[in-house]
Design a protein around this motif. Structure first.
Motif, PDB file in Angstrom:
ATOM      1  N   VAL A   1       1.609  -6.445   7.379  1.00 38.49           N
ATOM      2  CA  VAL A   1       0.987  -5.268   8.022  1.00 38.49           C
ATOM      3  C   VAL A   1       0.527  -5.604   9.583  1.00 38.49           C
ATOM      4  O   VAL A   1       0.088  -6.557   9.677  1.00 38.49           O
ATOM      5  CB  VAL A   1      -0.329  -4.638   7.284  1.00 38.49           C
ATOM      6  CG1 VAL A   1      -0.750  -3.563   8.348  1.00 38.49           C
ATOM      7  CG2 VAL A   1       0.104  -4.271   5.954  1.00 38.49           C
ATOM      8  N   ARG A   2       1.442  -4.733  10.467  1.00 39.03           N
ATOM      9  CA  ARG A   2       1.300  -5.246  11.826  1.00 39.03           C
ATOM     10  C   ARG A   2      -0.067  -4.663  12.621  1.00 39.03           C
ATOM     11  O   ARG A   2      -0.793  -4.782  13.472  1.00 39.03           O
ATOM     12  CB  ARG A   2       2.456  -4.788  12.671  1.00 39.03           C
ATOM     13  CG  ARG A   2       3.506  -5.790  11.910  1.00 39.03           C
ATOM     14  CD  ARG A   2       3.589  -6.864  12.550  1.00 39.03           C
ATOM     15  NE  ARG A   2       4.166  -7.024  13.814  1.00 39.03           N
ATOM     16  CZ  ARG A   2       4.067  -8.201  14.872  1.00 39.03           C
ATOM     17  NH1 ARG A   2       3.752  -9.366  14.033  1.00 39.03           N
ATOM     18  NH2 ARG A   2       4.695  -8.180  15.939  1.00 39.03           N
TER      19      ARG A   2
ATOM     20  N   LYS B   1      -2.777  -2.550  -2.360  1.00 30.90           N
ATOM     21  CA  LYS B   1      -3.715  -3.354  -1.553  1.00 30.90           C
ATOM     22  C   LYS B   1      -4.435  -2.389  -0.692  1.00 30.90           C
ATOM     23  O   LYS B   1      -5.812  -2.375  -0.727  1.00 30.90           O
ATOM     24  CB  LYS B   1      -3.303  -4.675  -0.802  1.00 30.90           C
ATOM     25  CG  LYS B   1      -4.219  -5.644  -0.569  1.00 30.90           C
ATOM     26  CD  LYS B   1      -3.438  -6.676   0.298  1.00 30.90           C
ATOM     27  CE  LYS B   1      -4.571  -7.945   0.573  1.00 30.90           C
ATOM     28  NZ  LYS B   1      -3.742  -9.004   1.052  1.00 30.90           N
ATOM     29  N   MET B   2      -3.823  -1.638  -0.087  1.00 32.81           N
ATOM     30  CA  MET B   2      -4.395  -0.486   0.855  1.00 32.81           C
ATOM     31  C   MET B   2      -5.367   0.466  -0.071  1.00 32.81           C
ATOM     32  O   MET B   2      -6.507   0.814   0.228  1.00 32.81           O
ATOM     33  CB  MET B   2      -3.315   0.335   1.375  1.00 32.81           C
ATOM     34  CG  MET B   2      -3.970   1.453   2.572  1.00 32.81           C
ATOM     35  SD  MET B   2      -2.643   2.523   2.828  1.00 32.81           S
ATOM     36  CE  MET B   2      -3.409   3.586   4.269  1.00 32.81           C
ATOM     37  N   PHE B   3      -4.828   0.872  -1.210  1.00 32.14           N
ATOM     38  CA  PHE B   3      -5.450   1.754  -1.972  1.00 32.14           C
ATOM     39  C   PHE B   3      -6.985   1.143  -2.576  1.00 32.14           C
ATOM     40  O   PHE B   3      -7.851   1.643  -2.752  1.00 32.14           O
ATOM     41  CB  PHE B   3      -4.679   2.191  -3.198  1.00 32.14           C
ATOM     42  CG  PHE B   3      -3.528   3.026  -2.672  1.00 32.14           C
ATOM     43  CD1 PHE B   3      -3.429   3.665  -1.277  1.00 32.14           C
ATOM     44  CD2 PHE B   3      -2.396   3.209  -3.507  1.00 32.14           C
ATOM     45  CE1 PHE B   3      -2.237   4.319  -0.986  1.00 32.14           C
ATOM     46  CE2 PHE B   3      -1.108   3.887  -3.071  1.00 32.14           C
ATOM     47  CZ  PHE B   3      -1.013   4.401  -1.886  1.00 32.14           C
TER      48      PHE B   3
ATOM     49  N   LYS C   1      -9.250  -6.100   4.444  1.00 30.67           N
ATOM     50  CA  LYS C   1      -8.407  -6.425   3.150  1.00 30.67           C
ATOM     51  C   LYS C   1      -7.444  -7.160   3.452  1.00 30.67           C
ATOM     52  O   LYS C   1      -6.859  -8.028   2.826  1.00 30.67           O
ATOM     53  CB  LYS C   1      -8.360  -5.085   2.348  1.00 30.67           C
ATOM     54  CG  LYS C   1      -7.289  -5.200   1.212  1.00 30.67           C
ATOM     55  CD  LYS C   1      -8.149  -6.208   0.066  1.00 30.67           C
ATOM     56  CE  LYS C   1      -9.145  -5.374  -0.461  1.00 30.67           C
ATOM     57  NZ  LYS C   1      -9.788  -6.110  -1.889  1.00 30.67           N
ATOM     58  N   PHE C   2      -6.683  -6.853   4.449  1.00 25.49           N
ATOM     59  CA  PHE C   2      -5.275  -7.583   4.868  1.00 25.49           C
ATOM     60  C   PHE C   2      -5.700  -8.612   5.983  1.00 25.49           C
ATOM     61  O   PHE C   2      -4.668  -9.304   5.935  1.00 25.49           O
ATOM     62  CB  PHE C   2      -4.339  -6.602   5.527  1.00 25.49           C
ATOM     63  CG  PHE C   2      -3.804  -5.300   4.558  1.00 25.49           C
ATOM     64  CD1 PHE C   2      -2.735  -5.945   3.984  1.00 25.49           C
ATOM     65  CD2 PHE C   2      -4.279  -4.149   4.169  1.00 25.49           C
ATOM     66  CE1 PHE C   2      -1.954  -5.143   3.099  1.00 25.49           C
ATOM     67  CE2 PHE C   2      -3.594  -3.398   3.565  1.00 25.49           C
ATOM     68  CZ  PHE C   2      -2.405  -3.628   2.690  1.00 25.49           C
ATOM     69  N   GLU C   3      -6.930  -8.932   6.109  1.00 26.86           N
ATOM     70  CA  GLU C   3      -7.258 -10.037   6.878  1.00 26.86           C
ATOM     71  C   GLU C   3      -6.213 -10.231   8.167  1.00 26.86           C
ATOM     72  O   GLU C   3      -5.778 -11.148   8.424  1.00 26.86           O
ATOM     73  CB  GLU C   3      -7.175 -11.429   6.222  1.00 26.86           C
ATOM     74  CG  GLU C   3      -8.047 -11.486   4.953  1.00 26.86           C
ATOM     75  CD  GLU C   3      -7.800 -12.620   4.123  1.00 26.86           C
ATOM     76  OE1 GLU C   3      -6.900 -13.467   4.350  1.00 26.86           O
ATOM     77  OE2 GLU C   3      -8.593 -13.040   3.066  1.00 26.86           O
TER      78      GLU C   3
END
Length: 402
Positions: A251-252, A357-359, A398-400
């Protein structure tokens, strides 16, 4: 010697001090041996002030006359900047879009550039002049002034860079690059060194107010490398280009958009052609829709929900109500109390589990999801208005991404 197109936004030239700051950036680029073409926006809140003046005279002015009025803001900017550069002792000339030959269609207030006659600009460059050009505007086939819509100066700059085969297009703004998300929301948001056109286009379209989405489209079409950087710090910026170095980041970036309205058309006959009828009616009026959700048919009926911008809400409702008999639906519901949050990344397409992961992040933050939209490089969710900042922070953690 390189040809560099530079664009400066309204906040970068908001007052005399900032005008001279920008003039020093321009002349430093020129002193380095480059040819320099500069596109300027109207100063600070000039456009808003002009809109307010128009409303004092006529609450519903024609779009043509509004374009005539609003185009004066950029003319003020280029003239003042030329005066500053003249005072510093450098050769400079300011030009209107019609003097350059920026040709557009006739869609007043939201025109699109069709072609640019670059002969005048090239002549001025050959004279060793710094060339200042009004952004945000052009002329149509009737020789009327047109404007490109908010953020259109970005598009003007990239279009000129493409027409002139410039080596680089620098977009100067009040941020020093493209971040993983808005640093005002997430303090540890990370600045990206580079990002692909596709990723930037998605972020721009989804609410990230760094670049105008049409400028990114044009950059991709003509392969114009774009550098987003700050006019206040002169720090290295973010390069937007076709191919970037492969990184581990799936994820950018994360974007939010509060300019969203949801319309639900309930009780539609579950027969072929209904969706086509609805969205063709909207398309004829240039109403863009984003996330679309159609329920599974039951008892011969189905529901269709979609999102659009708040500006298009009233017109969309009028069209649907005027064609109720043709569409044949039972009821129409709408709300503006929603927001959209999206994640973007070219690496998502080949990595399963990103959406989950987003959810999960939203679940842990106790944020309900109303609608979901996906593409190869994005996942968007519609949530309650007021929860968007909380959602962005939860997903970013969450995605650090820091």
């Amino acid at each position: 010697m390189s040809l560099i197109v530079q664009k400066f936004g309204g906040s970068s030239v908001a007052n005399a001090e900032r005008v001279y700051n920008v003039a020093s950036i321009i002349t430093d680029t020129y002193k380095a041996g480059n040819q320099v073409v500069v596109v300027l926006s109207a100063q600070g809140d000039t456009t808003d002030d002009l809109i307010a003046k128009a409303k004092e005279i006529n609450p519903s002015p024609s779009k043509r006359e509004m374009d005539m009025l609003l185009s004066t803001g950029e003319q003020i900017s280029v003239a003042l900047m030329a005066m500053a550069i003249e005072k510093m002792g450098y050769p400079v000339i300011s030009l209107n879009a019609w003097q350059v030959g920026v040709h557009t269609d006739s869609n007043y207030s939201a025109a699109r550039i069709r072609k640019i006659d670059h002969e005048r600009v090239q002549k001025e460059l050959d004279k060793k002049n710094i060339v200042l050009i009004t952004g945000f505007q052009g002329i149509n086939r009737y020789d009327d002034v047109t404007t490109l819509g908010r953020g259109g100066s970005d598009t003007s700059a990239v279009a000129l860079a493409a027409a002139l085969h410039a080596d680089l297009c620098e977009i100067y703004t009040d941020v020093d690059g493209v971040y993983t998300t808005d640093p005002r929301i997430v303090k540890n948001a990370a600045k990206l060194e580079e990002i692909t056109f596709d990723e930037m286009l998605e972020l721009a379209s989804l609410g990230a107010n760094v670049l105008h989405n049409r400028s990114v489209e044009m950059g991709k079409k003509y392969n114009v490398n774009i550098c987003v950087r700050s006019s206040l710090t002169r720090a290295p910026g973010t390069i937007v280009k076709e191919v970037v170095n492969v990184e581990k980041m799936l994820v950018r970036g994360i974007a939010k958009d509060t300019d969203v309205a949801r319309i639900s058309i309930c009780g539609i006959a579950d027969t072929p052609g209904k969706a086509f009828r609805i969205f063709s009616l909207l398309a004829k009026k240039n109403i863009n829709v984003d996330i679309i959700l159609q329920s599974i048919g039951h008892d011969g009926m189905k529901d269709i929900s979609f999102t659009t911008t708040e500006a298009h809400l009233d017109e969309a409702l009028q069209i649907l109500e005027a064609n109720k008999d043709t569409i044949d639906y039972q009821s129409l519901n709408w709300t503006k109390d929603v927001a959209k949050v999206s994640i973007v990344g070219a690496g998502m397409v080949s990595n399963p589990g990103v959406a989950a992961k987003m959810f999960e992040a939203l679940y842990e933050a106790q944020i309900n999801i109303h609608m979901i939209g996906t593409s190869e490089i994005k996942v968007s969710v519609l949530i309650d208005a007021g929860c968007e900042d909380k959602a962005v922070r939860a997903i970013h953690d969450k995605f650090e991404l820091a």
